[in-house]
Every structure is written in C-alpha cells, then in structure tokens.
Design a protein around this motif. Structure first.
Motif, short mmCIF file in Angstrom:
data_model
loop_
_atom_site.label_atom_id
_atom_site.label_comp_id
_atom_site.label_asym_id
_atom_site.label_seq_id
_atom_site.Cartn_x
_atom_site.Cartn_y
_atom_site.Cartn_z
N GLU A 60 3.74 19.14 -47.66
CA GLU A 60 3.76 19.78 -46.34
C GLU A 60 4.57 18.95 -45.35
OE1 GLU A 60 -0.35 20.11 -45.40
OE2 GLU A 60 -0.72 21.76 -46.80
N ASP A 61 4.36 17.64 -45.36
CA ASP A 61 5.07 16.75 -44.43
C ASP A 61 6.57 16.78 -44.69
OD1 ASP A 61 2.73 15.97 -43.19
OD2 ASP A 61 2.61 14.03 -44.19
N LEU A 62 6.96 16.71 -45.98
CA LEU A 62 8.38 16.70 -46.31
C LEU A 62 9.05 18.00 -45.88
CD1 LEU A 62 8.37 15.03 -49.85
CD2 LEU A 62 9.19 14.03 -47.71
N PHE A 63 8.41 19.13 -46.19
CA PHE A 63 8.99 20.42 -45.80
C PHE A 63 9.14 20.51 -44.29
CE2 PHE A 63 8.89 24.87 -44.58
CZ PHE A 63 9.85 25.40 -45.43
N ARG A 64 8.12 20.07 -43.57
CA ARG A 64 8.16 20.16 -42.11
C ARG A 64 9.27 19.29 -41.51
NH1 ARG A 64 5.92 16.73 -38.86
NH2 ARG A 64 4.42 16.03 -40.41
N GLU A 103 10.22 9.18 -50.71
CA GLU A 103 10.82 9.81 -49.54
C GLU A 103 9.81 9.91 -48.40
OE1 GLU A 103 14.30 11.02 -49.19
OE2 GLU A 103 14.06 9.37 -50.61
N HIS A 104 8.58 10.22 -48.73
CA HIS A 104 7.54 10.31 -47.70
C HIS A 104 7.34 8.97 -47.01
CE1 HIS A 104 3.46 10.92 -45.98
NE2 HIS A 104 3.84 12.18 -45.89
N ARG A 105 7.31 7.89 -47.79
CA ARG A 105 7.17 6.55 -47.19
C ARG A 105 8.35 6.24 -46.28
NH1 ARG A 105 5.25 5.23 -52.38
NH2 ARG A 105 7.32 4.42 -52.95
N LYS A 106 9.56 6.55 -46.74
CA LYS A 106 10.76 6.28 -45.92
C LYS A 106 10.72 7.02 -44.59
CE LYS A 106 13.89 5.56 -49.83
NZ LYS A 106 15.03 6.15 -50.59
N LEU A 107 10.21 8.24 -44.62
CA LEU A 107 10.21 9.07 -43.42
C LEU A 107 9.04 8.79 -42.49
CD1 LEU A 107 11.23 12.41 -45.15
CD2 LEU A 107 12.61 11.17 -43.46
N TYR A 142 11.98 18.05 -42.93
CA TYR A 142 13.31 18.53 -43.31
C TYR A 142 13.69 19.78 -42.53
CZ TYR A 142 13.28 15.33 -47.34
OH TYR A 142 13.26 14.22 -48.15
N SER A 143 12.71 20.64 -42.26
CA SER A 143 12.98 21.85 -41.49
C SER A 143 13.31 21.52 -40.03
CB SER A 143 11.76 22.79 -41.53
OG SER A 143 11.50 23.22 -42.86
N GLU A 144 12.65 20.48 -39.51
CA GLU A 144 12.88 20.08 -38.13
C GLU A 144 14.22 19.36 -37.96
OE1 GLU A 144 9.45 17.73 -37.28
OE2 GLU A 144 8.13 19.48 -36.99
N ASP A 145 14.65 18.65 -39.00
CA ASP A 145 15.92 17.90 -38.92
C ASP A 145 16.64 18.01 -40.26
OD1 ASP A 145 18.03 16.23 -38.50
OD2 ASP A 145 16.84 14.47 -37.96
N THR A 146 17.44 19.05 -40.40
CA THR A 146 18.11 19.32 -41.68
C THR A 146 19.16 18.27 -42.02
OG1 THR A 146 19.68 20.80 -40.60
CG2 THR A 146 17.69 21.79 -41.54
N ASP A 184 6.52 5.91 -42.93
CA ASP A 184 6.01 4.55 -42.83
C ASP A 184 7.04 3.69 -42.08
OD1 ASP A 184 5.09 1.99 -43.10
OD2 ASP A 184 4.72 2.09 -45.25
N PRO A 185 6.70 3.23 -40.87
CA PRO A 185 7.67 2.47 -40.09
C PRO A 185 8.05 1.14 -40.72
CG PRO A 185 5.51 2.42 -39.04
CD PRO A 185 5.43 3.41 -40.16
N HIS A 186 7.25 0.65 -41.66
CA HIS A 186 7.54 -0.64 -42.29
C HIS A 186 8.33 -0.48 -43.60
CE1 HIS A 186 4.83 -2.39 -39.41
NE2 HIS A 186 3.86 -1.57 -39.78
N GLU A 187 8.56 0.78 -44.02
CA GLU A 187 9.28 1.02 -45.28
C GLU A 187 10.78 0.97 -45.04
OE1 GLU A 187 9.59 2.01 -49.40
OE2 GLU A 187 7.92 1.33 -48.17
N PRO A 188 11.53 0.17 -45.83
CA PRO A 188 13.00 0.13 -45.66
C PRO A 188 13.59 1.51 -45.89
CG PRO A 188 12.25 -1.65 -47.09
CD PRO A 188 11.08 -0.75 -46.87
N ILE A 189 14.57 1.89 -45.09
CA ILE A 189 15.20 3.20 -45.19
C ILE A 189 16.03 3.32 -46.46
CG2 ILE A 189 16.82 4.81 -44.10
CD1 ILE A 189 14.35 4.56 -42.49
#
Length: 201
Positions: free
Chosen positions: A143-147, A188-192, A149-153, A194-199
């Motif tokens: 749900e988080d990933l879909f949301r 991908e969820h952690r990258k998007l 990505y939809s907000e910022d393609t 988690d503020p401490h996860e390297p991009i």
C-alpha cells in the motif's frame, strides 16, 4: 471454459503455492511432520522418501517430501486430464473450451486430498498469528509503495513511466509493485520511508 493452457496454469499455480506454504510452515516451525502425517497424501509421500533416503537429514527429508508430493499431484492431474479428454473424444482446443467443467483437474480421490491439504493450511498456517502479522506488514508495504509512486511518479524507473500512455498510470504502477520480489519491495520501502536508510542509485 478456459483453454487447456490456461487450466494448466491455474492448477500449476495452486500446486506451487500450496507446496511452498507447506515448506514455509515446516521451515518456520509453525507445524511439523507429525501433525502433517494425519493427512494420508502427506503420509504416503513421507513413506516414499523414507524408503529411498533412509538416514537422510531432516532438511533433505523435508525437501524431498515436498518434491514427492508435487510429483504425486502433477502425475494424477495429467492422468485424470488425459482420461477425460479420451473419454469425451475431445480433439481440438474448441472442444475442450466447450466443456462445462475444467478438463484438467484432479481425480476425485486426489481432489479430496488437495482439499485436505488446503484445509490444513487454512487452519494451521494462514490463520497463525505470526503469518497474519507478516501478511499485514506485507499489505502495508505494498500500500505504501503504490501510494508514494502514485504521488510522485518521478520515483519510478523510466521503463515503468513509459507504460503510462499505453496501460494507464495506476495499472503500470500496480504491475510494477506486483512484480517486485519480497526482498526488493522491502528494500525500496526502507529507502523511501526510513530516513536512516541510504538511498543508493
């Protein structure tokens, strides 16, 4: 009725998922061999493995029992399907599609065993608190990933963005997320989120 290839794909998916879940349940310790042995089809598979691989480790016995169970189900499916085709004189794809029921299905006895296995998984695996907890976490990730990505393609790979015009934005994003492996989706969820996860790149 669907064509033979589609029927085969449907049953193959069910056999694969069911045996994958049996393996997961055993590996995780949610249930064990002794509990499963109450099911005749599983008991027969373990007997075959014990005869062939006496003294094998528990992990080998588990893996080979799953393989044996898959072989048993698939062999029955082929034999029963060919029997229906021969008995009804089905000699073309159109003839198969004209049948009221699927041609590629288990024999009555194996269908009863399949239902037993599904009922066992429903009662002992799918409703287990650990599984329910993991399922809810997985739903949240999807749900988080879909949301997001939809907000910022722009966050999506270029090849996904190019499919928007042909498939529609929502469909392309849904297919992209659905095609992710569990590990990649979690990464991908952690990258998007988690503020401490390297991009990364």
């Amino acid at each position: 009725q669907r064509g033979l290839e589609a029927q085969a794909a449907d049953v193959a998916d069910e056999v694969a998922y069911m045996n994958h879940d049996l393996d997961d349940g055993l590996r995780s310790g949610i249930f064990d061999f002794d509990v499963l042995s109450a099911l005749p089809v599983w008991k027969e598979a373990t007997r075959e493995v014990a005869d062939r691989l006496a003294g094998a480790s528990a992990s080998i016995r588990r893996a080979q029992t799953i393989v044996t169970l898959i072989n048993t189900l698939v062999s029955d499916l082929i034999e029963a399907g060919l029997g229906r085709i021969d008995a009804a004189g089905l000699d073309s794809p159109e003839a198969i599609r004209s049948q009221p029921d699927p041609v590629l299905a288990f024999s009555p006895g194996m269908e009863a065993s399949r239902r037993e296995l599904k009922r066992f998984l429903s009662e002992n695996f799918y409703r287990h608190p650990r599984v329910l907890h993991m399922t809810r976490k997985a739903e949240r990730i999807v749900e988080d990933l879909f949301r997001v990505y939809s907000e910022d393609t722009a966050l999506l790979p270029e090849n996904v963005q190019t499919r928007f015009a042909l498939e529609g934005e929502a469909r392309a994003i849904a297919d992209y997320v659905a095609g992710m492996t569990d590990r990649f989706a979690m990464s991908e969820h952690r990258k998007l989120f988690d503020p401490h996860e390297p991009i990364g790149v």
